[in-house]
Write a protein that holds these residues in place. Structure first.
Motif, PDB file in Angstrom:
ATOM      1  N   SER A 237      30.460  -2.514  13.636  1.00  0.00           N
ATOM      2  CA  SER A 237      29.350  -2.146  12.747  1.00  0.00           C
ATOM      3  C   SER A 237      29.303  -0.621  12.716  1.00  0.00           C
ATOM      4  O   SER A 237      30.021   0.037  13.471  1.00  0.00           O
ATOM      5  CB  SER A 237      28.039  -2.698  13.296  1.00  0.00           C
ATOM      6  OG  SER A 237      27.760  -2.113  14.556  1.00  0.00           O
ATOM      7  N   PHE A 238      28.469  -0.068  11.814  1.00  0.00           N
ATOM      8  CA  PHE A 238      28.365   1.398  11.762  1.00  0.00           C
ATOM      9  C   PHE A 238      28.099   1.969  13.156  1.00  0.00           C
ATOM     10  O   PHE A 238      28.739   2.928  13.580  1.00  0.00           O
ATOM     11  CB  PHE A 238      27.252   1.830  10.807  1.00  0.00           C
ATOM     12  CG  PHE A 238      27.633   1.788   9.350  1.00  0.00           C
ATOM     13  CD1 PHE A 238      28.491   2.740   8.828  1.00  0.00           C
ATOM     14  CD2 PHE A 238      27.150   0.798   8.512  1.00  0.00           C
ATOM     15  CE1 PHE A 238      28.849   2.714   7.487  1.00  0.00           C
ATOM     16  CE2 PHE A 238      27.500   0.760   7.163  1.00  0.00           C
ATOM     17  CZ  PHE A 238      28.353   1.716   6.649  1.00  0.00           C
ATOM     18  N   ARG A 241      31.096   1.402  15.710  1.00  0.00           N
ATOM     19  CA  ARG A 241      32.345   2.145  15.455  1.00  0.00           C
ATOM     20  C   ARG A 241      32.209   3.647  15.675  1.00  0.00           C
ATOM     21  O   ARG A 241      33.171   4.393  15.565  1.00  0.00           O
ATOM     22  CB  ARG A 241      32.807   1.896  14.007  1.00  0.00           C
ATOM     23  CG  ARG A 241      33.233   0.469  13.705  1.00  0.00           C
ATOM     24  CD  ARG A 241      33.881   0.354  12.326  1.00  0.00           C
ATOM     25  NE  ARG A 241      33.010   0.778  11.261  1.00  0.00           N
ATOM     26  CZ  ARG A 241      32.187  -0.027  10.567  1.00  0.00           C
ATOM     27  NH1 ARG A 241      32.156  -1.322  10.835  1.00  0.00           N
ATOM     28  NH2 ARG A 241      31.433   0.450   9.606  1.00  0.00           N
ATOM     29  N   HIS A 299      36.791   4.418   9.096  1.00  0.00           N
ATOM     30  CA  HIS A 299      35.936   4.175   7.932  1.00  0.00           C
ATOM     31  C   HIS A 299      34.962   5.343   7.739  1.00  0.00           C
ATOM     32  O   HIS A 299      34.762   6.146   8.647  1.00  0.00           O
ATOM     33  CB  HIS A 299      35.139   2.875   8.116  1.00  0.00           C
ATOM     34  CG  HIS A 299      35.998   1.659   8.229  1.00  0.00           C
ATOM     35  ND1 HIS A 299      37.102   1.450   7.435  1.00  0.00           N
ATOM     36  CD2 HIS A 299      35.917   0.578   9.051  1.00  0.00           C
ATOM     37  CE1 HIS A 299      37.661   0.294   7.755  1.00  0.00           C
ATOM     38  NE2 HIS A 299      36.968  -0.258   8.734  1.00  0.00           N
ATOM     39  N   PRO A 300      34.310   5.397   6.560  1.00  0.00           N
ATOM     40  CA  PRO A 300      33.286   6.428   6.381  1.00  0.00           C
ATOM     41  C   PRO A 300      32.150   6.214   7.382  1.00  0.00           C
ATOM     42  O   PRO A 300      31.780   5.074   7.666  1.00  0.00           O
ATOM     43  CB  PRO A 300      32.796   6.183   4.944  1.00  0.00           C
ATOM     44  CG  PRO A 300      33.884   5.400   4.270  1.00  0.00           C
ATOM     45  CD  PRO A 300      34.511   4.575   5.345  1.00  0.00           C
ATOM     46  N   THR A 301      31.628   7.303   7.920  1.00  0.00           N
ATOM     47  CA  THR A 301      30.485   7.198   8.826  1.00  0.00           C
ATOM     48  C   THR A 301      29.195   7.126   8.011  1.00  0.00           C
ATOM     49  O   THR A 301      29.168   7.489   6.840  1.00  0.00           O
ATOM     50  CB  THR A 301      30.375   8.447   9.728  1.00  0.00           C
ATOM     51  OG1 THR A 301      30.196   9.594   8.889  1.00  0.00           O
ATOM     52  CG2 THR A 301      31.610   8.641  10.574  1.00  0.00           C
ATOM     53  N   GLN A 302      28.122   6.654   8.656  1.00  0.00           N
ATOM     54  CA  GLN A 302      26.788   6.755   8.052  1.00  0.00           C
ATOM     55  C   GLN A 302      26.335   8.200   7.991  1.00  0.00           C
ATOM     56  O   GLN A 302      25.540   8.568   7.139  1.00  0.00           O
ATOM     57  CB  GLN A 302      25.759   6.058   8.946  1.00  0.00           C
ATOM     58  CG  GLN A 302      25.657   4.586   8.845  1.00  0.00           C
ATOM     59  CD  GLN A 302      24.448   4.107   9.651  1.00  0.00           C
ATOM     60  OE1 GLN A 302      23.322   4.141   9.186  1.00  0.00           O
ATOM     61  NE2 GLN A 302      24.686   3.669  10.865  1.00  0.00           N
ATOM     62  N   GLN A 303      26.789   9.002   8.953  1.00  0.00           N
ATOM     63  CA  GLN A 303      26.282  10.364   9.126  1.00  0.00           C
ATOM     64  C   GLN A 303      26.907  11.291   8.089  1.00  0.00           C
ATOM     65  O   GLN A 303      28.109  11.554   8.123  1.00  0.00           O
ATOM     66  CB  GLN A 303      26.598  10.868  10.534  1.00  0.00           C
ATOM     67  CG  GLN A 303      25.768  10.237  11.644  1.00  0.00           C
ATOM     68  CD  GLN A 303      26.212   8.826  12.028  1.00  0.00           C
ATOM     69  OE1 GLN A 303      27.264   8.357  11.592  1.00  0.00           O
ATOM     70  NE2 GLN A 303      25.426   8.155  12.832  1.00  0.00           N
ATOM     71  N   LEU A 304      26.061  11.838   7.200  1.00  0.00           N
ATOM     72  CA  LEU A 304      26.556  12.754   6.168  1.00  0.00           C
ATOM     73  C   LEU A 304      27.020  14.069   6.779  1.00  0.00           C
ATOM     74  O   LEU A 304      27.761  14.814   6.156  1.00  0.00           O
ATOM     75  CB  LEU A 304      25.463  13.014   5.132  1.00  0.00           C
ATOM     76  CG  LEU A 304      24.921  11.786   4.395  1.00  0.00           C
ATOM     77  CD1 LEU A 304      23.935  12.193   3.321  1.00  0.00           C
ATOM     78  CD2 LEU A 304      26.065  10.978   3.782  1.00  0.00           C
ATOM     79  N   GLU A 305      26.595  14.351   8.010  1.00  0.00           N
ATOM     80  CA  GLU A 305      26.944  15.609   8.668  1.00  0.00           C
ATOM     81  C   GLU A 305      28.207  15.485   9.520  1.00  0.00           C
ATOM     82  O   GLU A 305      28.495  16.357  10.339  1.00  0.00           O
ATOM     83  CB  GLU A 305      25.764  16.097   9.515  1.00  0.00           C
ATOM     84  CG  GLU A 305      25.357  15.190  10.686  1.00  0.00           C
ATOM     85  CD  GLU A 305      24.355  14.093  10.318  1.00  0.00           C
ATOM     86  OE1 GLU A 305      24.346  13.644   9.152  1.00  0.00           O
ATOM     87  OE2 GLU A 305      23.575  13.677  11.200  1.00  0.00           O
ATOM     88  N   TRP A 306      28.977  14.432   9.310  1.00  0.00           N
ATOM     89  CA  TRP A 306      30.092  14.126  10.209  1.00  0.00           C
ATOM     90  C   TRP A 306      31.107  15.260  10.339  1.00  0.00           C
ATOM     91  O   TRP A 306      31.715  15.431  11.389  1.00  0.00           O
ATOM     92  CB  TRP A 306      30.817  12.841   9.744  1.00  0.00           C
ATOM     93  CG  TRP A 306      31.640  13.036   8.497  1.00  0.00           C
ATOM     94  CD1 TRP A 306      31.207  12.916   7.212  1.00  0.00           C
ATOM     95  CD2 TRP A 306      33.020  13.399   8.419  1.00  0.00           C
ATOM     96  NE1 TRP A 306      32.228  13.186   6.336  1.00  0.00           N
ATOM     97  CE2 TRP A 306      33.357  13.485   7.043  1.00  0.00           C
ATOM     98  CE3 TRP A 306      34.024  13.658   9.374  1.00  0.00           C
ATOM     99  CZ2 TRP A 306      34.633  13.830   6.597  1.00  0.00           C
ATOM    100  CZ3 TRP A 306      35.292  13.995   8.932  1.00  0.00           C
ATOM    101  CH2 TRP A 306      35.586  14.083   7.563  1.00  0.00           C
ATOM    102  N   GLN A 308      30.606  18.537  10.162  1.00  0.00           N
ATOM    103  CA  GLN A 308      30.063  19.841  10.528  1.00  0.00           C
ATOM    104  C   GLN A 308      30.458  20.223  11.954  1.00  0.00           C
ATOM    105  O   GLN A 308      30.826  19.375  12.772  1.00  0.00           O
ATOM    106  CB  GLN A 308      28.539  19.827  10.344  1.00  0.00           C
ATOM    107  CG  GLN A 308      28.162  19.623   8.873  1.00  0.00           C
ATOM    108  CD  GLN A 308      26.671  19.452   8.630  1.00  0.00           C
ATOM    109  OE1 GLN A 308      25.853  19.710   9.508  1.00  0.00           O
ATOM    110  NE2 GLN A 308      26.323  19.013   7.425  1.00  0.00           N
TER     111      GLN A 308
END
Lengths: 407, 407
Positions: A237-238, A241, A299-306, A308
């Protein structure tokens, strides 16, 4: 990294001087000059590029951490009255306003000390306990010990459901546990040994080391996960992972400190191997620096700041590498330290206005120009500077002794 | 923008064709082909670049919104059986698994439909009501109307404390209210008029327009704030200083729709002026596109994603500008539309694999390659494409009539 002993010694001295001087002549004065709220007590932490206060809310993570920082400096570096005064300045405010009627620490207060956000976050309690236990070392008043011990006991009681009534997870469907609490307890139990006693710390330590190095450890990747099922298995799951390389690197020096206490060489080597693995994994091959978050399956993370680059990630990684090098002599640690040192000192510190930027974009440019905010306070930068300074001196002493023995 | 009528007509036709064709030949097929969970029902929304499912959790915002989308297309565009089937596919799953015993909508379910996250978020309810009310138009079964109406009543009852027991704000210290709920209710009440009746919508509308255009409106800046004190005054805190330009632009077309219903020309002009002001304010002069968040006093935001370019912000801004142009004829709206159209179509759509990227970095490159996730589903892109298509056709019709009258 094959240097003549004399050159290596000089280089170590230069590094040590840089970390010590940035701590004592730049970072600590920045907080002393700008963060004390002389009117209402406590610490301002929202400081802009030049140190001006841009928001007056008081976040308990950062209040407790700053109390710890000044207490620790007073105890370990020099008995400067202004450092003890700065610690007491925060402690008085926390004693007066920090807790609800049950003794739980609020998440945040307004400038005057009225509660803004309820005590939903157990890390507020962790950092309050950390702060008061360090203050007790600096100034052994029983009240400080009592607050630290009572808070620590409450943390242990809340451990299995840290969010309590604010927990939004539906019971039973996906029972996950999070890496942060065992990781913080690893450091906190060591910091509080003078209050908890050897036996309690021994018992806790064994359990925490098992959690971090076995339960959250993911053998297929050699990494540590942020969330696993209660039984320790992988959850696709998000949350399950998610890898937070900075967290892992910080945890590895906490565990290394425990391993030193236990004189457990295999454990020290294990932390070193995980640290090197996570650095390789988290390093941004395109722009340098350590990424904030990754998904272990890509996969893409939930965190938009990944993507940074965060100050604390790099600060904790430097500490981790130096400790690993000190304890194991593995030259890969030194090489990584130098690479990371170069990236960090090129991008984070602001020699013109003082302190370090906290948040850089992927390319390494400041994304926010603040020096302190809701999450960045007087903690990771000065703690890491202190730890690096001490560890560099220890490496220097060890290598000098080795050279003398060889002669 | 001074074109000969013939050229302008051709240009409008070309734009209309582009929006319609992207909707019907690309975006909708992308979701139809990839998002239906044939085994457990409901919709997958976590779709990677090419449409592969990378996570199977079911987030209720996106379930309700996709139900709305297919129902609306069936009602308004064409009575295609596969669209109605797709709507019913979601509705069945939602009816079976979506609510707790009190009728509140969970925030998320696992693939099988077991609840993962409690019903703490009132927008789950808003989008469920939106979906079922649209389904009732497509297929007038009383059950759908009942679910929508019961959910709407619960939303109104929860309005003053939408987070309920999950609210972490300490009562009384800083009583704020948030812009999102009146904004969504503005759209939802209009969408549900066939169920709520004219009188209810009239009363609600007047109240909501007052909230959005007067209470949350900040006269000194001409902008709309995300959070204000309960009495409507400005609160100098992270929450109080926050501006979300995309939110404002989306709200301005919701209000414009209400103004059309009320035949209130001054209100239409007011929405247009605010939209132009917020675009000027939110536009990234350096890299183009609309910034995600700004602090009205120019301080650093809490949001680390403040400088990113999000699909929904740009999609809603396009709709807002076309409606403003249709209703007022202000050429600045058309100029902004063309500028924004160019930026949007250059950066967001992925003609190779279908659909739009959701999250771009400041420079306009994909930050996450997903086409759908926890927050991006089958909603903002297709709704905006539909709205732009319809509005472009209306502009064409209006301008053709004007030209004919002139002759």
């Amino acid at each position: 990294m094959l240097l003549l002993p004399g050159m290596k010694a000089k280089q170590l001295q230069q590094y040590s001087h840089l970390y010590k001087s940035n701590l004592l002549n730049d970072v600590i004065p920045f907080w002393l000059n700008n963060s004390l709220d002389k009117e209402y007590g406590g610490y301002f932490t929202c400081l802009d590029k030049t140190g001006n206060v841009f928001d007056t809310d008081k976040f308990m993570w950062l209040q407790g951490r700053q109390l710890w920082m000044f207490s620790m400096l007073y105890t370990n570096v020099e008995q400067k009255q202004e450092w003890l005064d700065a610690a007491l300045h925060g402690a008085d405010f926390l004693i007066k306003h920090g807790r609800d009627a049950e003794g739980n620490w609020y998440f945040s207060l307004n400038r005057e000390g009225q509660p803004l956000v309820q005590p939903y976050n157990i890390f507020s309690d962790c950092f309050a306990a950390l702060g008061f236990s360090a203050l007790y070392k600096a100034k052994p008043e029983q009240l400080y010990a009592d607050i630290a011990a009572a808070t620590f006991n409450k943390i242990l009681r809340r451990r299995d459901n840290p969010k309590g009534i604010y927990n939004k997870a539906f019971p039973g469907t996906r029972p996950l546990k999070n890496f942060s609490l065992p990781m913080i307890l690893c450091n906190l139990s060591l910091e509080m040994e003078h209050l908890l006693g050897k036996e309690t710390v021994d018992a806790l330590t064994r359990e925490i080391i098992h959690e971090v190095m076995e339960v959250f450890y993911h053998p297929e990747s050699g990494l540590i996960l942020e969330n696993v099922y209660q039984n320790g298995s992988f959850c696709d799951s998000f949350e399950g992972r998610l890898v937070n390389p900075g967290h892992v690197l910080e945890a590895m020096w906490f565990i290394a400190d425990q391993a030193v206490r236990l004189n457990d060489q295999p454990l020290i080597h294990q932390t070193k191997e995980i640290a090197l693995r996570v650095l390789e994994y988290g390093w941004d091959k395109e722009h340098g620096g350590i990424l904030y978050f990754k998904d272990i399956k890509g996969h893409p993370t939930q965190q938009l700041e990944w993507d940074q680059k965060l100050w604390w990630v790099h600060a904790e990684a430097l500490v981790c590498l130096l400790k690993a090098y000190l304890h194991t002599g593995d030259e890969r640690c030194w090489e990584w330290f130098e690479k990371l040192h170069e990236y960090t000192w090129k991008h984070f510190p602001d020699p013109e206005n003082g302190e370090w930027y906290g948040y850089l974009n992927r390319e390494g440019k400041p994304l926010l120009t603040l020096k302190g905010g809701k999450w960045k306070g007087c903690f990771h930068v000065p703690r890491a500077l202190y730890q690096c300074w001490m560890t560099l001196d220890a490496i220097l002493e060890k290598e000098t002794n080795l050279t003398l023995q060889e002669k």
